[in-house]
Design a protein around this motif. Structure first.
Motif, PDB file in Angstrom:
ATOM      1  N   ALA A  38       0.837  -1.199   0.000  1.00 29.58           N
ATOM      2  CA  ALA A  38       0.000   0.000   0.000  1.00 29.58           C
ATOM      3  C   ALA A  38       0.876   1.255   0.000  1.00 29.58           C
ATOM      4  N   ALA A  41       2.414   1.885  -3.397  1.00 32.22           N
ATOM      5  CA  ALA A  41       1.436   2.413  -4.354  1.00 32.22           C
ATOM      6  C   ALA A  41       1.139   3.883  -4.068  1.00 32.22           C
ATOM      7  N   GLU A  42       0.993   4.213  -2.795  1.00 34.69           N
ATOM      8  CA  GLU A  42       0.715   5.612  -2.427  1.00 34.69           C
ATOM      9  C   GLU A  42       1.904   6.501  -2.818  1.00 34.69           C
ATOM     10  N   ALA A  45       1.882   7.120  -6.488  1.00 35.45           N
ATOM     11  CA  ALA A  45       0.754   7.973  -6.867  1.00 35.45           C
ATOM     12  C   ALA A  45       0.978   9.419  -6.443  1.00 35.45           C
ATOM     13  N   GLU A 101      -8.492   8.002 -18.266  1.00 34.29           N
ATOM     14  CA  GLU A 101      -7.599   7.958 -17.105  1.00 34.29           C
ATOM     15  C   GLU A 101      -8.063   8.864 -15.954  1.00 34.29           C
ATOM     16  N   TRP A 104     -10.537   7.155 -13.706  1.00 36.25           N
ATOM     17  CA  TRP A 104      -9.996   6.108 -12.829  1.00 36.25           C
ATOM     18  C   TRP A 104      -9.161   6.689 -11.694  1.00 36.25           C
ATOM     19  N   ARG A 105      -8.530   7.825 -11.942  1.00 37.19           N
ATOM     20  CA  ARG A 105      -7.795   8.477 -10.850  1.00 37.19           C
ATOM     21  C   ARG A 105      -8.765   8.937  -9.764  1.00 37.19           C
ATOM     22  N   ALA A 108      -9.865   6.189  -7.264  1.00 36.67           N
ATOM     23  CA  ALA A 108      -8.676   5.515  -6.732  1.00 36.67           C
ATOM     24  C   ALA A 108      -9.032   4.448  -5.699  1.00 36.67           C
ATOM     25  N   GLU A 109      -9.829   4.828  -4.724  1.00 32.67           N
ATOM     26  CA  GLU A 109     -10.065   3.883  -3.635  1.00 32.67           C
ATOM     27  C   GLU A 109     -10.845   2.654  -4.089  1.00 32.67           C
ATOM     28  N   SER A 111     -11.222   1.379  -7.010  1.00 33.57           N
ATOM     29  CA  SER A 111     -10.697   0.555  -8.100  1.00 33.57           C
ATOM     30  C   SER A 111      -9.393  -0.145  -7.753  1.00 33.57           C
ATOM     31  N   ALA A 112      -8.762   0.229  -6.642  1.00 35.57           N
ATOM     32  CA  ALA A 112      -7.485  -0.390  -6.287  1.00 35.57           C
ATOM     33  C   ALA A 112      -7.687  -1.848  -5.907  1.00 35.57           C
ATOM     34  N   VAL A 113      -6.702  -2.651  -6.207  1.00 35.50           N
ATOM     35  CA  VAL A 113      -6.784  -4.056  -5.829  1.00 35.50           C
ATOM     36  C   VAL A 113      -5.420  -4.523  -5.336  1.00 35.50           C
ATOM     37  N   LEU A 114      -5.424  -5.297  -4.271  1.00 33.44           N
ATOM     38  CA  LEU A 114      -4.162  -5.794  -3.735  1.00 33.44           C
ATOM     39  C   LEU A 114      -4.048  -7.284  -4.052  1.00 33.44           C
ATOM     40  N   GLN A 327     -12.419  -6.013 -10.288  1.00 35.55           N
ATOM     41  CA  GLN A 327     -12.455  -4.830  -9.423  1.00 35.55           C
ATOM     42  C   GLN A 327     -12.898  -3.593 -10.220  1.00 35.55           C
ATOM     43  N   LEU A 328     -12.360  -3.443 -11.424  1.00 37.47           N
ATOM     44  CA  LEU A 328     -12.720  -2.291 -12.260  1.00 37.47           C
ATOM     45  C   LEU A 328     -14.205  -2.314 -12.607  1.00 37.47           C
TER      46      LEU A 328
END
Lengths: 457, 457
Positions: A38, A41-42, A45, A101, A104-105, A108-109, A111-114, A327-328
């Protein structure tokens, strides 16, 4: 008394603080093994690229421990993409769907996938297939909310992009009747060049690309023996028009390429209900890089053959990609596509308004025109706002439109790539806002020369 | 005085608490948009499946808001996989490399990766390619630390699994000399069945699968004209032996499939240095589901042809998968492969010890034997510990070994799938520990019958 009060106050305050800290440490969710992923990724970003680029976690140099660098949009440079290169050539060649794009920005929350290091290491899902059942379900839901295709009584196959599914479907249909002569692959001009390139490159003994469907109809209209496969791209790439099959008959099989049949690009005027249709994540959500597409297939035999093709060429689509796509699509379907399709459509509408304005001042260049239609998705009559401008150079002295534009520092794709004439060029309108604005600037210049030229005559 | 002291103490305590809370809120890292993805992953990982299964974030029913369900290993059932199905048939068919799953679970933190919803939406990386440069770099590093292949002066291509790269390389080599007759594809028996299946299914006009390389050498040894492609799988699938090319000559091209050339399965006895070699993530790290492979290619022309193949069939490998693989390989290379290869090798060594013990009591069944060799990676002489047992039914009255084992509730893959005889069966040894133990139990039963039978004679 006052001291006692103060004492009591402090005691209570201490108690409150203690409880706060204890609660904060114990009851709020505290991430553990996901922490560093996480944070990475942060970090990526948060790299500032002046709104003209972005940094990715797997950017150049990260293996050396460097912060991921900005990757700038075309014509922007510098460490933070803040420098605009003057008089920079415009690239309107690729159908890179970066216009989505910004959406999707903002998501962020959601659409994110871990992805864990042990995520679905197996070749197969629990049902023995290569296909995530949840992803299949949400794809059916997506078609339902958009209203662009019937999915009842259809098999769904996933491919590494619609690209792989084009090859798989052509291959499957060419093997239905194994007559001695190969099946002919046809599409009406202008057609997406990959159909031709694949057929010629993969050189199957069962298929031969034959070119224009209209020409075939004219010359071989009575031929009911030769096996024929027609690919119908609707809306069409390159010109954005709705297409119908040209050929019919007992010897004709049809593949419907609906990659562009989404509310951004065209009115959703009817619920399609074909034997074999292809869709692509790239043009649906903008994730061209994820290489994901799907096919809706009516006939079991065709489905089995396509599945065999996908198995033998790649054993299905990456399971981590399938997780990502799930997820998307959860985000998209969550509000019935409301936010994504509106954002994308509004973006393209504005782009087309600018474009039309420029071309309205030109007699040298023209754009395709398509009559507005009622859109079942937006519940109103609306213009077509295709992904590409299909530009025609109208003057005789401009036979090669690609070259004319290239001289004006605009790179498109020449009409001959689509089986059409050199007087046409395809310009991509679905790239980033920066790239679109550069295109507009260059087009303005080009058209203003024309007006200036006319004045000087 | 005491009250004053208490007052002071409380004041200080309050100050400390206040500072603590303020600091905690502002200076420690607090995840933001990554929160819910991390929580979802932790949730799924925390589902208890009794050590006989696992839950994934994209498990069945998550779209309905359900907690992801346990997906149990073969022969285990129940909500938490705690129920062992008695007398359950063993599946030793697939080469599903789950033996490495426990390693990746232990590496949870380092191997996790968070993919943002706008991760590399573009078709291309910044250099215009379909290939992550960082991933390419770490693959070269991986080969360096393992010592299994020279990567200097080699091009690297990625594929959607080595599966796609087999097709791409065969296609590329068949097009080098476009003589009138198709190139012949050969491999020495026993060979991996996909070579044959691909060539026959994709039915290119330029390639024909011709079977055994030894048979070809015997009958056409003097033929220097027909173009020939030999695939050399080393260590070999199914029997784990090191193979060398059978054919040579100006008309012979060779593809080296090194999918199994990792320290788990065989001694790393030499640094390979071939024209075209293939590798697969599936057998390197155990991530079969991620569909990722790579090729090392010496010749520029072959490289370009393979690249074109990958472009036209899938436009490269999913960018999210490339990100995931980068993260995985960072973990592996981080300690020179130390932990992963040791864990995997020790696991397979133990499995082979158990297997050898059982088969040593049998005259009805035999296993392949391979002489130990010096391993440059582990710096010692060591046994081969192949992924598969290549079992032979030795008795005349047992002509079909697959059927014999199937009657004993063990499903393998029959020798004829590898161009070999029905007296052979391949049994997978690289699945989960549960599945291996089931296999051992069933084999014990089978062999003990034999001994009991002998006793009763």
């Amino acid at each position: 008394m006052t001291e006692k009060k103060l004492f009591l106050t402090f005691s209570i305050l201490n108690l409150v603080f203690t409880v706060y800290i204890l609660c904060n440490d114990s009851t709020t969710w505290s991430p553990r093994w996901t922490n560093s992923a996480a944070a990475e990724a942060e970090d990526a970003a948060s790299v500032s690229c002046s709104g003209h680029g972005r940094a990715y976690v797997d950017g150049l140099g990260v293996l050396d421990g460097n912060k991921p660098p900005c990757e700038c949009n075309n014509c922007y440079t510098g460490k933070d993409c803040s420098v605009l290169v003057s008089d920079c050539p415009v690239d309107a060649n690729s159908g890179n769907p970066l216009f989505l794009e910004p959406f999707w920005r903002r998501q962020a929350e959601k659409s994110a996938v871990l992805v864990s290091g042990w995520h679905r290491m197996s070749y197969i899902y629990q049902d023995g297939s290569y296909i995530s059942e949840e992803l299949e379900r949400i794809i059916r839901k997506l078609h339902k909310v958009v209203g662009n295709a019937v999915t009842d009584n259809r098999f769904i196959i996933f491919g590494t992009g619609a690209t792989q599914l084009i090859a798989a479907s052509v291959h499957a249909l060419s093997q239905i009747n194994s007559s001695s002569s190969p099946s002919r692959l046809l599409a009406s001009i202008p057609y997406y060049n990959v159909y031709k390139e694949q057929a010629e490159f993969f050189d199957s003994t069962h298929i031969r690309f034959e070119g224009d469907a209209y020409a075939w109809k004219k010359s071989k209209g009575d031929d009911n023996i030769t096996q024929v496969i027609e690919i119908v791209t609707s809306p069409n790439n390159p010109d954005g028009k709705m297409k119908r099959a040209v050929l019919e008959g007992p010897n004709v099989k049809t593949i419907h390429d609906y990659a562009y049949y989404w509310p951004y690009y065209s009115p959703i005027s009817n619920l399609t209900d074909e034997h074999l249709s292809l869709f692509s994540l790239s043009k649906a959500t903008g994730h061209a890089g994820s290489r994901f597409g799907w096919a809706l297939v009516k006939d079991k035999g065709v489905y089995e053959k396509m599945k065999r093709y996908i198995t033998l060429s790649s054993m299905g689509v990456s399971r981590d990609t399938q997780l990502y796509v799930l997820q998307l699509l959860k985000v998209v379907v969550g509000d019935g596509g409301e936010e994504m399709f509106h954002f994308g459509y509004e973006t393209l509408k504005k782009r087309w308004e600018m474009l039309n304005k420029i071309f309205s001042m030109s007699t040298r260049f023209s754009l395709q025109t398509i009559k507005p239609e009622y859109c079942n998705y937006f519940k109103k009559v609306r213009d077509f706002t295709p992904s590409y401008a299909w530009v025609k150079c109208e003057r005789r002295e401009d036979p090669n439109c690609y070259e004319i534009l290239r001289e004006a520092k605009i790179t498109g794709r020449g009409g001959e790539m689509y089986g059409s004439e050199e007087s046409f060029v395809r310009l991509s309108l679905i790239k980033s806002q920066d790239e679109f604005e550069q295109l507009i600037d260059m087009l303005k210049k080009l058209v203003s020369q024309e007006v200036a030229g006319a004045d000087s005559i």
